[in-house]
Design an enzyme around this catalytic site. Sequence first.
Site, PDB file in Angstrom:
ATOM      1  N   ASN A   1     -12.041  -4.223   2.381  1.00 17.18           N
ATOM      2  CA  ASN A   1     -10.657  -4.417   2.839  1.00 17.18           C
ATOM      3  C   ASN A   1     -10.354  -5.849   3.260  1.00 17.18           C
ATOM      4  O   ASN A   1      -9.199  -6.276   3.239  1.00 17.18           O
ATOM      5  CB  ASN A   1     -10.319  -3.419   3.958  1.00 17.18           C
ATOM      6  CG  ASN A   1     -10.152  -2.005   3.396  1.00 17.18           C
ATOM      7  OD1 ASN A   1     -10.048  -1.808   2.180  1.00 17.18           O
ATOM      8  ND2 ASN A   1     -10.146  -1.018   4.283  1.00 17.18           N
TER       9      ASN A   1
ATOM     10  N   ARG B   1      -2.755  10.808  20.065  1.00 15.84           N
ATOM     11  CA  ARG B   1      -3.816  11.835  20.017  1.00 15.84           C
ATOM     12  C   ARG B   1      -4.183  12.259  21.449  1.00 15.84           C
ATOM     13  O   ARG B   1      -4.274  13.449  21.761  1.00 15.84           O
ATOM     14  CB  ARG B   1      -5.052  11.291  19.287  1.00 15.84           C
ATOM     15  CG  ARG B   1      -4.839  11.170  17.791  1.00 15.84           C
ATOM     16  CD  ARG B   1      -5.935  10.430  17.066  1.00 15.84           C
ATOM     17  NE  ARG B   1      -5.760  10.594  15.616  1.00 15.84           N
ATOM     18  CZ  ARG B   1      -6.331   9.795  14.700  1.00 15.84           C
ATOM     19  NH1 ARG B   1      -7.107   8.805  15.089  1.00 15.84           N
ATOM     20  NH2 ARG B   1      -6.112   9.998  13.407  1.00 15.84           N
TER      21      ARG B   1
ATOM     22  N   GLY C   1       0.886  -1.177   0.000  1.00 14.73           N
ATOM     23  CA  GLY C   1       0.000   0.000   0.000  1.00 14.73           C
ATOM     24  C   GLY C   1       0.915   1.214   0.000  1.00 14.73           C
ATOM     25  O   GLY C   1       1.647   1.421   0.976  1.00 14.73           O
ATOM     26  N   ALA C   2       0.903   1.950  -1.111  1.00 15.67           N
ATOM     27  CA  ALA C   2       1.832   3.097  -1.237  1.00 15.67           C
ATOM     28  C   ALA C   2       1.036   4.386  -1.371  1.00 15.67           C
ATOM     29  O   ALA C   2       1.432   5.312  -2.084  1.00 15.67           O
ATOM     30  CB  ALA C   2       2.731   2.892  -2.472  1.00 15.67           C
TER      31      ALA C   2
ATOM     32  N   ASN D   1      -7.912  -0.449   7.973  1.00 13.04           N
ATOM     33  CA  ASN D   1      -9.122  -0.487   8.813  1.00 13.04           C
ATOM     34  C   ASN D   1     -10.193  -1.409   8.220  1.00 13.04           C
ATOM     35  O   ASN D   1     -10.203  -1.635   7.001  1.00 13.04           O
ATOM     36  CB  ASN D   1      -9.732   0.923   8.882  1.00 13.04           C
ATOM     37  CG  ASN D   1      -9.239   1.706  10.079  1.00 13.04           C
ATOM     38  OD1 ASN D   1      -8.975   1.142  11.136  1.00 13.04           O
ATOM     39  ND2 ASN D   1      -9.126   3.003   9.938  1.00 13.04           N
TER      40      ASN D   1
ATOM     41  N   HIS E   1      -9.835  -0.199  17.925  1.00 11.51           N
ATOM     42  CA  HIS E   1      -9.589   1.097  17.284  1.00 11.51           C
ATOM     43  C   HIS E   1     -10.910   1.592  16.721  1.00 11.51           C
ATOM     44  O   HIS E   1     -11.163   1.537  15.539  1.00 11.51           O
ATOM     45  CB  HIS E   1      -8.565   0.939  16.164  1.00 11.51           C
ATOM     46  CG  HIS E   1      -8.231   2.226  15.483  1.00 11.51           C
ATOM     47  ND1 HIS E   1      -7.881   3.369  16.173  1.00 11.51           N
ATOM     48  CD2 HIS E   1      -8.199   2.565  14.170  1.00 11.51           C
ATOM     49  CE1 HIS E   1      -7.638   4.340  15.328  1.00 11.51           C
ATOM     50  NE2 HIS E   1      -7.838   3.878  14.087  1.00 11.51           N
TER      51      HIS E   1
ATOM     52  N   ARG F   1     -15.305   3.262  10.320  1.00 15.42           N
ATOM     53  CA  ARG F   1     -14.221   2.336   9.967  1.00 15.42           C
ATOM     54  C   ARG F   1     -14.824   0.972   9.587  1.00 15.42           C
ATOM     55  O   ARG F   1     -14.365   0.303   8.682  1.00 15.42           O
ATOM     56  CB  ARG F   1     -13.264   2.167  11.145  1.00 15.42           C
ATOM     57  CG  ARG F   1     -12.498   3.428  11.531  1.00 15.42           C
ATOM     58  CD  ARG F   1     -11.584   3.148  12.710  1.00 15.42           C
ATOM     59  NE  ARG F   1     -10.829   4.326  13.156  1.00 15.42           N
ATOM     60  CZ  ARG F   1     -11.258   5.175  14.077  1.00 15.42           C
ATOM     61  NH1 ARG F   1     -12.455   5.028  14.623  1.00 15.42           N
ATOM     62  NH2 ARG F   1     -10.511   6.220  14.453  1.00 15.42           N
TER      63      ARG F   1
ATOM     64  N   ARG G   1     -11.564   5.813   4.851  1.00 10.26           N
ATOM     65  CA  ARG G   1     -12.944   6.316   5.042  1.00 10.26           C
ATOM     66  C   ARG G   1     -13.190   7.584   4.237  1.00 10.26           C
ATOM     67  O   ARG G   1     -12.278   8.344   3.953  1.00 10.26           O
ATOM     68  CB  ARG G   1     -13.158   6.683   6.511  1.00 10.26           C
ATOM     69  CG  ARG G   1     -13.218   5.529   7.447  1.00 10.26           C
ATOM     70  CD  ARG G   1     -13.814   5.989   8.751  1.00 10.26           C
ATOM     71  NE  ARG G   1     -12.800   6.468   9.702  1.00 10.26           N
ATOM     72  CZ  ARG G   1     -13.135   7.052  10.860  1.00 10.26           C
ATOM     73  NH1 ARG G   1     -14.387   7.262  11.160  1.00 10.26           N
ATOM     74  NH2 ARG G   1     -12.199   7.431  11.712  1.00 10.26           N
TER      75      ARG G   1
END
Length: 319
Positions: free
Chosen positions: A96, A152, A10-11, A121, A176, A89, A83
């Site tokens: 996914n 966070r 995944g880039a 996610n 999460h 999510r 998202r």
Amino acid sequence: MSRKKIALVGAGMIGGTLAHLAAMKELGDIVLFDIAEGMPKGKALDLAQAGPVEGYDANLKGTSDYADIAGADVVIVTAGVPRKPGMSRDDLLGINLKVMQAVGAGIKENAPDAFVICITNPLDAMVWALREYSGLPHNKVVGMAGVLDSARFRHFLAEEFNVSVEDVTAFVLGGHGDTMVPVIEYSTVAGIPVPDLIKMGWSTQEKIDAIVARTRSGGGEIVQLLGNGSAYYAPATSAIAMAESYLKDKKRLLPCAANLTGEYGVDNLYVGVPVVIGAGGVERIAEIALNDTAKANFDVSVDAVKELLVACKGIDPAL
Ligand code: TXD
């Protein structure tokens, strides 16, 4: 001694940021993998051309061929879709999960000895599915969420107390998602627990409760502001901290989605708990004492993850 090898499956927004951070820290040679044809090659070339300016030596390669991740020491997975405003999510699960099946097969065939950090996610379900599909040892597959959610929380606490972020520690456990569990009793400023700081008049329970709520919705706040996509700087930075702890055997104690086999009363499920990450991958799980409220909230979070796994098995009965 040859350089370590870091494969980024995944880039996209996080993947590109991961590559930049890994190069800046000279963690090793970097492969950017994506199903998009030219994009990973373009990002690899662009990052390579930043090397002479910053002074980092790293071989960077972009590819759409899983054979190019062969022998990777670390694989960080962001493949999938992020998202959009208004999406949860969990809405990403159907798409996914199929991506995790393809990625798991690619890792199984080409990098079975890697330490795998999943970011995609819905995280707690995707990391579990990735482990199932890849067949790697459970201690070598881990999910990145808690380091981000704790960061966070730490940022908001540092703002509230007007202190350096360096002196703020925080724990966020559980899944999460909206049910994540920021644990104020284990969150401190230089070792002073947040409840004590409230008693010292440095803040109020109401303000801290509001910070807990804002941490829980931290991802959604950024999705709403960006309008297209989700957070990527802090997620990438968080995953690199986990990768570095593995590559340098730093044995950091970090909140990560790890496979539980009885700890916290949970079996055969990935959920966010404090773990030690060293050269052996997840080397130890810290089973901290939780008060009744935190434990109840943790159990709610565990139940939410279990529901996601039921949804995964409904899509793929082979899981
Ligand atoms: O804390 C956390 N774990 C979360 C995770 C924090 C922020 C974002 N979170 C999730 O990470 C997000 O919901 C997404 O599921 C992933 C990746 O987010 P990103 O912002 O990097 O998404 P992009 O920019 O869309 O990049 C995804 C890339 C994109 O280039 C696609 O072409 C690629 O994934 N992709 C694939 N690569 C390989 N193989 C397959 N099958 C594939 N499908 C898409």
